[in-house]
Design an enzyme around this catalytic site. Structure first.
Site, PDB file in Angstrom:
ATOM      1  N   GLU A 172      -5.628  -4.475  10.589  1.00  0.00           N
ATOM      2  CA  GLU A 172      -4.577  -3.492  10.828  1.00  0.00           C
ATOM      3  C   GLU A 172      -4.857  -2.737  12.120  1.00  0.00           C
ATOM      4  O   GLU A 172      -5.625  -1.766  12.120  1.00  0.00           O
ATOM      5  CB  GLU A 172      -4.512  -2.500   9.665  1.00  0.00           C
ATOM      6  CG  GLU A 172      -4.260  -3.143   8.325  1.00  0.00           C
ATOM      7  CD  GLU A 172      -3.641  -2.172   7.331  1.00  0.00           C
ATOM      8  OE1 GLU A 172      -2.528  -2.438   6.881  1.00  0.00           O
ATOM      9  OE2 GLU A 172      -4.257  -1.134   7.042  1.00  0.00           O
ATOM     10  N   HIS A 219      -9.556   1.674   4.738  1.00  0.00           N
ATOM     11  CA  HIS A 219      -8.270   1.818   5.449  1.00  0.00           C
ATOM     12  C   HIS A 219      -8.445   2.749   6.641  1.00  0.00           C
ATOM     13  O   HIS A 219      -9.215   3.712   6.584  1.00  0.00           O
ATOM     14  CB  HIS A 219      -7.202   2.361   4.500  1.00  0.00           C
ATOM     15  CG  HIS A 219      -5.830   2.278   5.093  1.00  0.00           C
ATOM     16  ND1 HIS A 219      -5.364   3.219   5.969  1.00  0.00           N
ATOM     17  CD2 HIS A 219      -4.866   1.338   4.971  1.00  0.00           C
ATOM     18  CE1 HIS A 219      -4.140   2.852   6.360  1.00  0.00           C
ATOM     19  NE2 HIS A 219      -3.811   1.721   5.761  1.00  0.00           N
ATOM     20  N   ASN A 263       0.878  -1.174   0.000  1.00  0.00           N
ATOM     21  CA  ASN A 263       0.000   0.000   0.000  1.00  0.00           C
ATOM     22  C   ASN A 263       0.912   1.220   0.000  1.00  0.00           C
ATOM     23  O   ASN A 263       1.474   1.574   1.028  1.00  0.00           O
ATOM     24  CB  ASN A 263      -0.885  -0.038   1.261  1.00  0.00           C
ATOM     25  CG  ASN A 263      -1.701   1.233   1.446  1.00  0.00           C
ATOM     26  OD1 ASN A 263      -1.811   2.051   0.522  1.00  0.00           O
ATOM     27  ND2 ASN A 263      -2.261   1.399   2.629  1.00  0.00           N
ATOM     28  N   LYS A 313       0.219   4.276  -0.348  1.00  0.00           N
ATOM     29  CA  LYS A 313      -0.401   5.480   0.228  1.00  0.00           C
ATOM     30  C   LYS A 313      -0.131   6.701  -0.664  1.00  0.00           C
ATOM     31  O   LYS A 313      -0.064   6.544  -1.873  1.00  0.00           O
ATOM     32  CB  LYS A 313       0.099   5.678   1.667  1.00  0.00           C
ATOM     33  CG  LYS A 313      -0.077   4.419   2.517  1.00  0.00           C
ATOM     34  CD  LYS A 313       0.120   4.637   3.991  1.00  0.00           C
ATOM     35  CE  LYS A 313      -0.106   3.330   4.732  1.00  0.00           C
ATOM     36  NZ  LYS A 313      -0.020   3.460   6.180  1.00  0.00           N
ATOM     37  N   GLU A 327      -6.752   5.082   7.730  1.00  0.00           N
ATOM     38  CA  GLU A 327      -6.520   6.511   7.458  1.00  0.00           C
ATOM     39  C   GLU A 327      -7.752   7.146   6.812  1.00  0.00           C
ATOM     40  O   GLU A 327      -8.051   8.320   7.050  1.00  0.00           O
ATOM     41  CB  GLU A 327      -5.250   6.661   6.590  1.00  0.00           C
ATOM     42  CG  GLU A 327      -3.993   6.383   7.422  1.00  0.00           C
ATOM     43  CD  GLU A 327      -2.851   5.707   6.677  1.00  0.00           C
ATOM     44  OE1 GLU A 327      -2.828   5.729   5.435  1.00  0.00           O
ATOM     45  OE2 GLU A 327      -1.960   5.151   7.367  1.00  0.00           O
ATOM     46  N   GLY A 365       2.441   2.420  10.704  1.00  0.00           N
ATOM     47  CA  GLY A 365       3.430   3.484  10.504  1.00  0.00           C
ATOM     48  C   GLY A 365       4.127   3.920  11.782  1.00  0.00           C
ATOM     49  O   GLY A 365       4.802   4.942  11.813  1.00  0.00           O
ATOM     50  N   SER A 401       3.295  -1.995  10.325  1.00  0.00           N
ATOM     51  CA  SER A 401       4.748  -2.108  10.527  1.00  0.00           C
ATOM     52  C   SER A 401       5.289  -3.511  10.262  1.00  0.00           C
ATOM     53  O   SER A 401       6.191  -3.966  10.948  1.00  0.00           O
ATOM     54  CB  SER A 401       5.136  -1.622  11.936  1.00  0.00           C
ATOM     55  OG  SER A 401       4.758  -0.263  12.105  1.00  0.00           O
TER      56      SER A 401
HETATM   57  P1  PGA Z   1       2.744   0.371   7.620  1.00  0.00           P
HETATM   58  O1  PGA Z   1       1.313   0.606   6.958  1.00  0.00           O
HETATM   59  O2  PGA Z   1       3.270  -0.931   7.070  1.00  0.00           O
HETATM   60  O3  PGA Z   1       3.574   1.548   7.174  1.00  0.00           O
HETATM   61  O4  PGA Z   1       2.555   0.332   9.086  1.00  0.00           O
HETATM   62  C1  PGA Z   1       0.420  -0.462   6.769  1.00  0.00           C
HETATM   63  C2  PGA Z   1      -0.879   0.061   6.210  1.00  0.00           C
HETATM   64  O5  PGA Z   1      -1.353   1.113   6.667  1.00  0.00           O
HETATM   65  O6  PGA Z   1      -1.475  -0.542   5.302  1.00  0.00           O
END
Ligand code: PGA
Length: 251
Positions: free
Chosen positions: A168, A96, A10, A12, A98, A174, A214
């Site tokens: 998630e 997601h 992803n 982003k 976010e 992140g 992560s």
């Molecule tokens: P990350 O993001 O691996 O940077 O923690 C995962 C995601 O939000 O899909």
């Protein structure tokens, strides 16, 4: 039925067009010959078409990061499922955290997007996950159950099997804080329990559940070795072909 490992990047809101083309080329090279893992990259809308050309004929599939549920019309700034299909998209990330946190995504909009995506023949990656406060307040199970029941409302068993779930935990995204492999597996087992109550045990066992938050080359192997962790949705570590490779082919 054995579940197939599925690793999706992803990206982003990262990469310009040139950067996206270069990274996609790197990913193609990095995962060449991998046949036991489903691999996808979910890139920004504006790079979908170009990346689709880069990955044509390879084992890398194309994904989008969101979609609008209406088929067409006066929805300035939005992209429809048929537009995504027309540029070669296979997967669509929906819900997601976010989107939920910053852009007003609700279980109802997740449900509408999921239905529209399935109706167009594309495959949703439906994201769910609890915040740290919810986990610490003992609400994790009820949050996940609400997100699942809302997201899957009115979706047939046949269609449910086409949906990948990405678990998630918001506190792990992140942040460099990964869920332990035990925490991830426990959540996935719970998710399957809810799916079994919505559909049946066989369906619950067949649905692919990715872990996201992560995931990196140095923790991927242990996470992916868990019996109920079927793959990963990868943010930060998907932005370099090498680290993405280290997750697809952990050593
Ligand atoms: P990350 O993001 O691996 O940077 O923690 C995962 C995601 O939000 O899909």
């Amino acid at each position: 039925m054995a579940r197939r490992t599925f690793i999706a990047g992803n990206w982003k809101m990262n990469t310009t067009l040139d950067e996206a083309v270069a990274l996609a080329g790197g990913v193609v090279e990095a995962v060449k010959g991998v046949s036991d893992v489903e691999v996808a990259i979910c890139v920004p809308y504006i790079s979908l078409q170009a990346v689709s050309q880069v990955i044509k004929g390879t084992n890398v599939k194309l994904g989008a990061q969101d979609v609008h549920w209406e088929a067409s019309g006066a929805y300035t700034g939005k992209i429809s499922t048929s537009m995504l299909k027309s540029v070669g998209v296979t997967y669509v990330i929906i819900g997601h955290s976010e989107q939920r946190q910053y852009f007003g995504e609700t279980d109802e909009s997740v449900n509408k997007k999921t239905k529209a995506t399935l109706a167009t023949g594309l495959l949703p990656i439906l994201c769910i996950g609890e915040t740290l406060a919810e986990r610490e307040g003992g609400k994790m199970d009820s949050v996940l159950e609400t997100q699942l029941r809302g997201g899957y409302a009115g979706i047939s068993k046949e269609d449910a099997l086409k949906i990948t779930i990405a678990y998630e935990p918001v506190w792990a995204i992140g942040t460099g804080k990964t869920a332990t492999s035990q925490q991830a597996n426990d959540a996935h087992v719970f998710i399957r329990k809810v799916l079994a109550s919505i559909y049946d045990e066989q369906t619950a066992q067949a649905i692919v559940i990715q872990y996201g938050g992560s995931m990196k080359p140095d923790n991927a192997k242990e996470l992916l070795a868990q019996p109920d962790v079927d793959g990963g949705l990868i943010g930060g570590a998907a932005l370099k072909a090498d680290s993405f490779k280290g997750i697809v082919i952990p050593n």
